[in-house]
Design a protein around this motif. Structure first.
Motif: not given
Length: 326
Positions: A173-187
């Protein structure tokens, strides 16, 4: 020392065809026994079925370690930061502010890994380098640490190790995107409580099919669509856990340590006939249904229950799906 000198001499004196290779049968990863001036040492199995294994190269003063393991949510972008934090605890604080660099390993058609090299603060270590690449559900991770080399020297040593790695075939399968989620704006606040309701447990087992697929890299989940998730700060837990929450509040995943193990919570979707949520432990094979709840549980409650299953202190409610060993 005698063994390592002998191996080095053999690498020089024997013809190339006579040199042995180290091969990991399950993933198809193959590496020569001698890479530059680095000779292969001990192989160790974390999982006896070979789904989590590592092999040592170099010397105690200049070690290089290659890890191959089937990973939950196998996106190098998720696990690079987790590994960097784990290294901080093992070898001391260092400047990890520089963004990791993408690279391509094996037969992937696009960049499938991230790497970086860092200066260490003092004795005995001077520098370290780390690289993590995806090959299907497998992660290949390399660590190079040195008492004498600066970060550029450690990176060059890593170049040699990565260049020597071979794969039996291209990833399916294709490689997954080399990015991780950004920080949450709130909890977000979750307060679900455990339940013994048999209907909820049955629903939890059914929803576990989704948990299994996403843990194994389905593009619909955290590893494939990181823009639908965010990273929430967890205070002192950050030394051992990275916590990602789906922006709509319907799921969360916690990376437990740096070896591909996660705990995930999913709210039951509308239309399944039950309102509640479930927590799963994702390792190298089936997704384990840990507990069901009347609503989404918080991180401490859900991850704590998953860790208890991982430690053998309690049994899972169900095992969802099976994975072949190859």
């Amino acid at each position: 020392m005698f063994v390592r000198i002998t191996a080095a001499l053999a690498a020089v004196l024997l013809p190339a065809a006579a040199r042995a290779d180290w091969r990991h049968e399950l993933s198809g990863v193959t590496v020569p026994d001698v890479v530059g001036d680095m000779c292969r040492g001990a192989e160790r199995r974390v999982e006896q079925d070979g789904s989590d294994i590592f092999v040592q190269y170099g010397t105690d003063a200049e070690p290089a370690t290659l890890y191959v393991y089937r990973s939950s949510h196998p996106n190098p972008a998720l696990w690079f930061e987790r590994t960097r934090i784990a290294m901080l605890g093992n070898v001391g604080a260092f400047d990890g502010s520089a963004a990791p660099r993408p690279f391509t390993l094996g037969l992937a058609g696009a960049p499938n890994g991230l790497r970086g090299a860092f200066a260490l603060p003092g004795r005995p270590w001077k520098s370290t380098a780390v690289a993590i690449a995806q090959h299907g559900e497998w992660l290949v991770k390399a660590r190079v640490t040195s008492q004498t080399l600066d970060p550029a020297g450690a990176a060059k040593r890593m170049d040699a190790l990565l260049a020597a790695i071979r794969f039996a075939d291209a990833p399916k399968s294709a490689s997954l995107p080399l990015t991780a989620p950004a920080a949450c704006a709130d909890a977000a606040t979750f307060a679900g409580k455990p339940t013994t309701d048999d209907k909820l447990r049955g629903t939890g087992a059914a929803v576990g099919v989704v948990a299994l697929a996403e843990a194994h890299g389905a593009v619909s989940g955290l590893a494939g669509k990181p823009d639908e998730w965010c990273r929430e700060e967890v205070g002192e837990l950050a030394k051992a856990v990275t916590y990602y929450r789906k922006r709509d509040g319907s799921a969360w995943t916690a990376l437990l340590g740096d070896a591909g193990v996660t705990a995930s919570a999913y709210a039951f979707p509308e239309g399944v006939g039950a309102k509640g949520a479930a927590v799963y432990l994702n390792r190298t094979g089936p997704a384990l249904l840990v507990e069901t709840y009347d609503a989404m549980p918080d991180l401490r409650t859900g991850a704590g229950a998953a860790l208890a299953v991982m430690a053998g202190q309690r049994k899972p409610l169900a095992s969802i799906g099976t994975k072949p060993k190859s």
